[in-house]
Design a protein around this motif. Structure first.
Motif, PDB file in Angstrom:
ATOM      1  N   THR A  54       3.402  -1.406  -2.994  1.00  0.00           N
ATOM      2  CA  THR A  54       3.293  -0.207  -2.167  1.00  0.00           C
ATOM      3  C   THR A  54       4.051   0.959  -2.789  1.00  0.00           C
ATOM      4  O   THR A  54       4.962   0.775  -3.608  1.00  0.00           O
ATOM      5  CB  THR A  54       3.846  -0.464  -0.756  1.00  0.00           C
ATOM      6  OG1 THR A  54       5.266  -0.653  -0.842  1.00  0.00           O
ATOM      7  CG2 THR A  54       3.204  -1.687  -0.125  1.00  0.00           C
ATOM      8  N   ASP A  55       3.687   2.152  -2.370  1.00  0.00           N
ATOM      9  CA  ASP A  55       4.428   3.337  -2.809  1.00  0.00           C
ATOM     10  C   ASP A  55       5.880   3.273  -2.344  1.00  0.00           C
ATOM     11  O   ASP A  55       6.770   3.843  -2.984  1.00  0.00           O
ATOM     12  CB  ASP A  55       3.775   4.603  -2.248  1.00  0.00           C
ATOM     13  CG  ASP A  55       2.597   5.061  -3.092  1.00  0.00           C
ATOM     14  OD1 ASP A  55       2.296   4.381  -4.089  1.00  0.00           O
ATOM     15  OD2 ASP A  55       1.980   6.087  -2.755  1.00  0.00           O
ATOM     16  N   LEU A  56       6.118   2.582  -1.242  1.00  0.00           N
ATOM     17  CA  LEU A  56       7.480   2.419  -0.742  1.00  0.00           C
ATOM     18  C   LEU A  56       8.345   1.722  -1.790  1.00  0.00           C
ATOM     19  O   LEU A  56       9.471   2.148  -2.073  1.00  0.00           O
ATOM     20  CB  LEU A  56       7.467   1.607   0.555  1.00  0.00           C
ATOM     21  CG  LEU A  56       8.834   1.231   1.138  1.00  0.00           C
ATOM     22  CD1 LEU A  56       9.642   2.480   1.465  1.00  0.00           C
ATOM     23  CD2 LEU A  56       8.660   0.356   2.378  1.00  0.00           C
ATOM     24  N   LEU A 108       5.142  -3.362   6.891  1.00  0.00           N
ATOM     25  CA  LEU A 108       5.421  -2.164   6.103  1.00  0.00           C
ATOM     26  C   LEU A 108       6.360  -1.229   6.856  1.00  0.00           C
ATOM     27  O   LEU A 108       7.287  -0.657   6.270  1.00  0.00           O
ATOM     28  CB  LEU A 108       4.116  -1.440   5.766  1.00  0.00           C
ATOM     29  CG  LEU A 108       4.269  -0.209   4.858  1.00  0.00           C
ATOM     30  CD1 LEU A 108       4.843  -0.604   3.499  1.00  0.00           C
ATOM     31  CD2 LEU A 108       2.924   0.505   4.676  1.00  0.00           C
ATOM     32  N   TYR A 125       9.261   9.371   1.640  1.00  0.00           N
ATOM     33  CA  TYR A 125       8.136   8.437   1.744  1.00  0.00           C
ATOM     34  C   TYR A 125       7.436   8.622   3.079  1.00  0.00           C
ATOM     35  O   TYR A 125       8.079   8.776   4.118  1.00  0.00           O
ATOM     36  CB  TYR A 125       8.652   6.994   1.612  1.00  0.00           C
ATOM     37  CG  TYR A 125       7.635   5.941   1.969  1.00  0.00           C
ATOM     38  CD1 TYR A 125       6.561   5.665   1.129  1.00  0.00           C
ATOM     39  CD2 TYR A 125       7.750   5.216   3.158  1.00  0.00           C
ATOM     40  CE1 TYR A 125       5.622   4.702   1.460  1.00  0.00           C
ATOM     41  CE2 TYR A 125       6.823   4.250   3.492  1.00  0.00           C
ATOM     42  CZ  TYR A 125       5.760   3.998   2.649  1.00  0.00           C
ATOM     43  OH  TYR A 125       4.833   3.047   2.980  1.00  0.00           O
ATOM     44  N   VAL A 127       5.059   6.721   5.522  1.00  0.00           N
ATOM     45  CA  VAL A 127       4.459   5.431   5.850  1.00  0.00           C
ATOM     46  C   VAL A 127       3.061   5.599   6.441  1.00  0.00           C
ATOM     47  O   VAL A 127       2.177   4.763   6.219  1.00  0.00           O
ATOM     48  CB  VAL A 127       5.372   4.632   6.810  1.00  0.00           C
ATOM     49  CG1 VAL A 127       5.464   5.314   8.173  1.00  0.00           C
ATOM     50  CG2 VAL A 127       4.873   3.196   6.960  1.00  0.00           C
ATOM     51  N   GLU A 129       0.796   7.849   5.698  1.00  0.00           N
ATOM     52  CA  GLU A 129      -0.157   8.114   4.621  1.00  0.00           C
ATOM     53  C   GLU A 129      -0.511   6.819   3.890  1.00  0.00           C
ATOM     54  O   GLU A 129      -1.674   6.587   3.534  1.00  0.00           O
ATOM     55  CB  GLU A 129       0.447   9.134   3.652  1.00  0.00           C
ATOM     56  CG  GLU A 129      -0.523   9.666   2.600  1.00  0.00           C
ATOM     57  CD  GLU A 129      -0.608   8.782   1.369  1.00  0.00           C
ATOM     58  OE1 GLU A 129      -1.645   8.826   0.682  1.00  0.00           O
ATOM     59  OE2 GLU A 129       0.361   8.030   1.104  1.00  0.00           O
ATOM     60  N   GLU A 130       0.489   5.962   3.683  1.00  0.00           N
ATOM     61  CA  GLU A 130       0.232   4.701   2.986  1.00  0.00           C
ATOM     62  C   GLU A 130      -0.641   3.771   3.826  1.00  0.00           C
ATOM     63  O   GLU A 130      -1.546   3.107   3.300  1.00  0.00           O
ATOM     64  CB  GLU A 130       1.548   4.010   2.643  1.00  0.00           C
ATOM     65  CG  GLU A 130       1.377   2.689   1.910  1.00  0.00           C
ATOM     66  CD  GLU A 130       2.178   2.603   0.633  1.00  0.00           C
ATOM     67  OE1 GLU A 130       1.566   2.580  -0.447  1.00  0.00           O
ATOM     68  OE2 GLU A 130       3.414   2.554   0.721  1.00  0.00           O
ATOM     69  N   ARG A 133      -4.218   4.841   3.467  1.00  0.00           N
ATOM     70  CA  ARG A 133      -4.796   4.510   2.167  1.00  0.00           C
ATOM     71  C   ARG A 133      -5.212   3.047   2.092  1.00  0.00           C
ATOM     72  O   ARG A 133      -6.249   2.710   1.524  1.00  0.00           O
ATOM     73  CB  ARG A 133      -3.804   4.829   1.046  1.00  0.00           C
ATOM     74  CG  ARG A 133      -3.899   6.254   0.548  1.00  0.00           C
ATOM     75  CD  ARG A 133      -3.150   6.483  -0.738  1.00  0.00           C
ATOM     76  NE  ARG A 133      -1.719   6.272  -0.576  1.00  0.00           N
ATOM     77  CZ  ARG A 133      -1.070   5.234  -1.068  1.00  0.00           C
ATOM     78  NH1 ARG A 133      -1.724   4.301  -1.741  1.00  0.00           N
ATOM     79  NH2 ARG A 133       0.231   5.111  -0.887  1.00  0.00           N
ATOM     80  N   PHE A 134      -4.398   2.164   2.666  1.00  0.00           N
ATOM     81  CA  PHE A 134      -4.723   0.743   2.604  1.00  0.00           C
ATOM     82  C   PHE A 134      -5.943   0.393   3.452  1.00  0.00           C
ATOM     83  O   PHE A 134      -6.598  -0.620   3.199  1.00  0.00           O
ATOM     84  CB  PHE A 134      -3.512  -0.108   3.000  1.00  0.00           C
ATOM     85  CG  PHE A 134      -2.659  -0.488   1.822  1.00  0.00           C
ATOM     86  CD1 PHE A 134      -2.867  -1.677   1.148  1.00  0.00           C
ATOM     87  CD2 PHE A 134      -1.671   0.366   1.364  1.00  0.00           C
ATOM     88  CE1 PHE A 134      -2.100  -2.020   0.047  1.00  0.00           C
ATOM     89  CE2 PHE A 134      -0.899   0.037   0.265  1.00  0.00           C
ATOM     90  CZ  PHE A 134      -1.111  -1.159  -0.400  1.00  0.00           C
ATOM     91  N   TYR A 137      -8.449   0.699   0.903  1.00  0.00           N
ATOM     92  CA  TYR A 137      -8.335  -0.286  -0.177  1.00  0.00           C
ATOM     93  C   TYR A 137      -8.932  -1.643   0.193  1.00  0.00           C
ATOM     94  O   TYR A 137      -9.515  -2.328  -0.656  1.00  0.00           O
ATOM     95  CB  TYR A 137      -6.861  -0.509  -0.540  1.00  0.00           C
ATOM     96  CG  TYR A 137      -6.181   0.644  -1.220  1.00  0.00           C
ATOM     97  CD1 TYR A 137      -6.904   1.673  -1.819  1.00  0.00           C
ATOM     98  CD2 TYR A 137      -4.789   0.710  -1.273  1.00  0.00           C
ATOM     99  CE1 TYR A 137      -6.267   2.733  -2.438  1.00  0.00           C
ATOM    100  CE2 TYR A 137      -4.139   1.758  -1.897  1.00  0.00           C
ATOM    101  CZ  TYR A 137      -4.884   2.769  -2.475  1.00  0.00           C
ATOM    102  OH  TYR A 137      -4.243   3.806  -3.091  1.00  0.00           O
TER     103      TYR A 137
END
Length: 287
Positions: A54-56, A108, A125, A127, A129-130, A133-134, A137
């Protein structure tokens, strides 16, 4: 039958090129994390670990390096270390959990909250936005995820040729490498190759150590025992056979063979795919 390709130093030893060559004759290739670079027809191809990070974790990787200041590890800042830390702490996100939207979101958010307590406003960060995105994905990634255990077991039953490439090299092994300046995973087969190809001497006793020192204080004071050899000024990229190499280069290879007790079958002479010399049984007998 399985062929395993490992590095014995710090990586970038040409494993990827060798695996690229050997893979032509195998039915299944397995990679143990890591990344490599191969040059084909003058074009450079980079291959990096196939792992959902993850970007995290990437953000945290950079912050942890900053925390260490002048004694930073020198990571790639791609989130590998924090991902392994989450795994070891048993709060990481598995591939199967990634496909469960509810579980993925809960875990997450928990990870983000924990890191926020640690780093405060330094953690930049998003969360939300992530999570969005997933959602995009998941449908695409589902086509590329399999259970590797039965896949490999089935290949073994069928007598398929299997090629395994280890990541980085032994000196970067989390357990047997130059800890803490190592990667986050095991890079070899257990401790079999501990201390291979390098000797160390304790200057206080004069004794040569049998293996790479685990004690960091001892490691700081040991002396490396070098075996000096004559070098060569002739380029090796044009060499297509073993005896095309300068005699000094051949002496270097033969010293390695004697020292580690293993014959060298493949010799990289340059960055290209074809810059490789194969020493088959006939060539070895002549040497």
């Amino acid at each position: 039958m399985a062929t395993i390709v490992l590095g014995t130093a710090f990586g970038d030893e040409g494993k990827g090129k060798l695996v690229d060559i050997l893979s032509r004759d195998v039915q299944l290739c397995a990679r143990a994390q890591g990344g490599h670079n191969v040059v084909v027809d003058g074009v450079s191809y980079d291959f990096h670990r196939c792992h959902v990070i993850t970007d995290l974790h990437i953000c945290v990787d950079g912050l942890e390096e900053k925390e260490l200041g002048g004694r930073n590890i020198g990571t790639t800042k791609r989130g590998i270390g924090p991902t392994y830390s989450s795994m070891a702490s048993r709060n990481g996100i598995t591939i199967s959990e990634m496909f469960n939207e509810e579980v993925f979101e809960r875990k997450l958010r928990n990870l983000a909250a924990g890191y926020k307590k640690r780093f405060g406003d330094l953690l930049e960060y998003d969360v939300e936005e992530e999570l969005e995105r997933f959602k995009k994905y998941r449908p695409d990634l589902a086509n590329y995820v399999v259970d590797a255990v039965p896949l490999i077991a089935d290949a073994q039953k069928k007598g398929s040729k299997i090629l395994v490439e280890g990541c980085q090299a032994m000196m970067l092994d989390i357990k047997f490498g130059t800890y803490p300046f190592v990667t986050s995973s095991n890079t070899g087969i257990g401790g079999i190759f501990t201390g291979i190809a390098v000797a160390y001497r304790d200057p206080l006793t004069g004794a040569t150590l049998e293996s790479f020192p685990a004690d960091i204080d001892l490691l700081e004071r040991v002396e490396v025992v070098y075996h000096e050899m004559e070098g060569w000024n002739k380029p090796t990229t044009s060499a297509k056979a073993y005896y095309d190499l300068p005699k000094q280069a051949r002496a270097y290879i033969e010293f390695i063979e004697e020292f580690v007790g293993v014959k060298v079958s493949w010799i990289g002479t340059g960055p290209g795919r074809d810059d490789m010399i194969f020493r088959g049984p006939k060539a070895l007998n002549q040497g």
